[in-house]
Scaffold this active site. Structure first.
Site, mmCIF file in Angstrom:
data_model
loop_
_atom_site.group_PDB
_atom_site.id
_atom_site.type_symbol
_atom_site.label_atom_id
_atom_site.label_comp_id
_atom_site.label_asym_id
_atom_site.label_seq_id
_atom_site.Cartn_x
_atom_site.Cartn_y
_atom_site.Cartn_z
ATOM 1 N N ASP A 53 68.194 88.977 51.308
ATOM 2 C CA ASP A 53 68.810 87.779 51.048
ATOM 3 C C ASP A 53 67.819 86.585 50.942
ATOM 4 O O ASP A 53 67.377 86.185 51.972
ATOM 5 C CB ASP A 53 70.075 87.309 51.811
ATOM 6 C CG ASP A 53 70.754 86.176 51.097
ATOM 7 O OD1 ASP A 53 70.491 85.583 50.310
ATOM 8 O OD2 ASP A 53 71.858 85.939 51.632
ATOM 9 N N ASP A 54 67.280 86.366 49.772
ATOM 10 C CA ASP A 54 66.086 85.153 49.661
ATOM 11 C C ASP A 54 64.692 85.783 50.138
ATOM 12 O O ASP A 54 64.016 84.892 50.630
ATOM 13 C CB ASP A 54 66.570 83.966 50.606
ATOM 14 C CG ASP A 54 67.696 83.006 49.799
ATOM 15 O OD1 ASP A 54 68.005 83.560 48.776
ATOM 16 O OD2 ASP A 54 67.873 81.973 50.630
ATOM 17 N N CYS A 89 71.908 83.023 44.683
ATOM 18 C CA CYS A 89 72.434 84.144 45.390
ATOM 19 C C CYS A 89 73.412 84.851 44.441
ATOM 20 O O CYS A 89 73.385 85.880 44.181
ATOM 21 C CB CYS A 89 73.008 83.881 46.748
ATOM 22 S SG CYS A 89 71.568 83.380 47.773
ATOM 23 N N ASP A 323 67.858 89.541 46.377
ATOM 24 C CA ASP A 323 68.483 88.927 45.285
ATOM 25 C C ASP A 323 67.682 87.857 44.516
ATOM 26 O O ASP A 323 67.766 87.616 43.452
ATOM 27 C CB ASP A 323 69.882 88.294 45.642
ATOM 28 C CG ASP A 323 69.722 87.309 46.875
ATOM 29 O OD1 ASP A 323 68.600 86.853 47.274
ATOM 30 O OD2 ASP A 323 70.680 86.723 47.474
ATOM 31 N N ASN A 324 66.708 87.111 45.190
ATOM 32 C CA ASN A 324 65.847 86.025 44.427
ATOM 33 C C ASN A 324 64.660 85.925 45.399
ATOM 34 O O ASN A 324 64.754 86.509 46.457
ATOM 35 C CB ASN A 324 66.630 84.823 44.121
ATOM 36 C CG ASN A 324 67.437 84.388 45.571
ATOM 37 O OD1 ASN A 324 68.710 84.254 45.410
ATOM 38 N ND2 ASN A 324 66.571 83.766 46.369
#
Length: 520
Positions: A53-54, A89, A323-324
């Site tokens: 996540d991130d 997200c 996700d990014n």
């Protein structure tokens, strides 16, 4: 004398004449055994997807992941040009699940009004997400961790809503947390506190996945999607890792602490250079992000060991991605994502599995909308029958298994978020902004809404972006000459090139299915 008994009047194995194994019978039984072994070897491959996540790719986000790089990247493929199609997200995760651009699945941001885990999402795109197809192919499916930011809200089904396609469901309610959270466990609420041994979410996700692997049916393939909270805020590391990287600071090179001149107004508003308070804050965030990732690195190691122990490692594809991306001080923006620049749209992507040669570094661009078609390709699905914007990249990492081509252009799109009233701590900035820091630096706004076309091949590395604002602002970068996107060259580019990029962007913004993969 060797032999087998035929079924006589007493049934199989009962009284009856003894059958002699003539040479012909011996040959037949050998052929049957070979056929059985061939069928066993041809069982569809298992798949594991780990989504951080991130986690950035350009600012050293993979540096703490030594085990992951050794166990996946060094023994498989590392994609150095992996991108999210939207740097936030919920819309990004929705793209992973559906294989579609945001303009097709219609999840625009992290809010319910932006369709994040909304009723519209649940009734539409979620019913055609890749787990549904894998489940129909007899894959045993398991999910654990963060699903979508608004998942579990009372107005959209509460914890009782379990998306179709999942056999085992252990989903976080809401956004990333490490402690003091609720899970939906197969539709039942399970509350967790702050005891490390029982509640630390990254470890819980791992432990439940190991139990699933122990209890699986060996006759059918499995798919696991593990979505740990790291390295998302609040950056709570496991106790044993809270003193790691004490001397680490955010990278000071590239666009760090540079003014965002010639860029969209949102990038022109931060004070540059940043005040010391902002720099200290982002350095602390950078360290703590790395600390949380050490538990994810342990997760990867434990999963690989388990696959080896249950003799499934050689028949399992393991994907690691995020996700990014993320930024910490680039263009004097303290911390966040949501921007069109490399640090926010590039993601790590490492894959190992059957047919993938070790230690490959692959240059062709791959998008997160390509994950779903790649999983379904591995499972043997006829992709032409599905309405996917992405394309399988199995051919790139395992050419012996598939033929395929890389895309010449792709789309990045984002819909900005803002508040209708001014931030009380920054009234001079007016309404329409969000994600504002104490120094009145805001990371997002309603009109931080853009679409970009990217050209990335052996001869071109260009980015062309248009904003949906009153200025109709345009940013253009030649990343071969300017990898940190310091200079917006829109006023220097041949107008014919701008016109061609504009036309491609128009086509991509309205594309669907095959039309997204073949743009002139």
């Amino acid at each position: 004398m060797s032999g087998v008994r035929s079924g006589g009047p007493g049934g199989p194995g009962g009284p009856g004449p003894l059958l002699r194994l003539t040479p012909a019978w011996t040959l037949l039984l050998a052929l049957l055994a070979l056929t059985c072994c061939a069928r066993c070897d041809n069982k569809p491959s298992n798949i594991i997807l780990i989504v951080a996540d991130d986690q950035d790719q350009t600012l050293g986000g993979m540096t703490p992941m030594k085990k992951t790089k050794a166990l996946i990247g060094d023994l498989g493929a590392t994609f150095v040009n992996s991108f999210t199609v939207t740097p936030l997200c919920c819309p990004s995760r929705s793209s992973i699940l559906t294989g579609q651009y945001p303009h097709n699945h219609e999840v625009r941001n992290n809010s319910l009004s932006g369709n994040c885990s909304s009723s519209l999402w649940q009734k539409g795109p979620e019913t055609a997400a890749f787990p549904v197809y894998l489940n129909k192919l007899k894959y045993q499916t398991f999910f654990a961790g963060k699903y979508l930011n608004q998942y579990g809200k009372k107005e959209v089904g509460d914890v009782g809503h379990v998306p179709p396609g999942w056999d085992q469901w252990h989903a976080l309610v809401g956004n990333s947390q490490y402690y003091n959270y609720s899970l939906s466990v197969n539709g039942k609420e399970e509350k967790h506190g702050d005891r490390y041994e029982d509640d630390y979410l990254t470890d819980l996700i791992l432990n439940r996945s190991l139990v699933f692997l122990d209890n699986r049916s060996p006759q059918h393939p499995f798919f696991l999607m593990l979505s740990p909270p790291a390295p998302h805020s609040p950056w709570t590391a496991a106790p044993q890792y809270q003193k790691q990287f004490d001397d680490v600071k955010a990278p000071r090179d590239g666009s760090f602490n540079k003014a965002g001149k010639d860029k969209h107004w949102l990038l022109r508003q931060p004070v540059s250079p940043m005040p010391n308070s902002s720099v200290s804050f982002l350095d602390d965030a950078y360290r703590r992000r790395w600390q949380t990732l050490l538990s994810v690195d342990d997760m990867v190691e434990a999963l690989v060991k388990k696959l080896d122990a249950i003799k499934e490692l050689n028949n399992t594809y393991v994907f690691y991605t995020s996700d990014n991306g993320y930024h910490t001080g680039q263009f004097s923006l303290p911390i966040d994502k949501r921007q069109l620049y490399e640090f926010d749209i590039r993601t790590p992507l490492l894959v190992r599995g059957p047919g993938i040669k070790a230690n490959q570094t692959l240059q062709a661009p791959v998008l997160n909308i390509d994950l779903a078609p790649t999983f379904l390709d591995i499972a043997g699905t006829n992709l032409s029958a599905l309405n996917l914007d992405g394309q399988s990249f199995l051919s790139q990492m395992a050419p012996s298994l598939r033929n395929g081509t890389a895309r010449p252009f792709f789309l990045i799109e984002y819909t900005g978020e803002g508040h209708p009233t001014p931030d009380p701590s920054c009234p001079k900035l007016g309404p329409g902004l969000s994600q504002c820091f104490p120094d009145c630096v805001c990371e997002d706004a309603f009109n931080n809404t853009y679409a970009c076309v990217r050209t990335l091949d052996a001869t071109h590395n260009l980015q062309y972006c248009e904003f949906a604002d009153s200025e109709s602002f345009v940013e253009v970068y030649d990343l071969a000459a300017d990898p940190h996107q310091l200079e917006n060259i829109v006023k220097k580019v041949d107008p014919a090139v701008l016109q061609a990029m504009n036309q491609r962007l128009i086509k991509l913004q309205s594309c669907e299915g095959e039309g997204c993969r073949h743009v002139d």
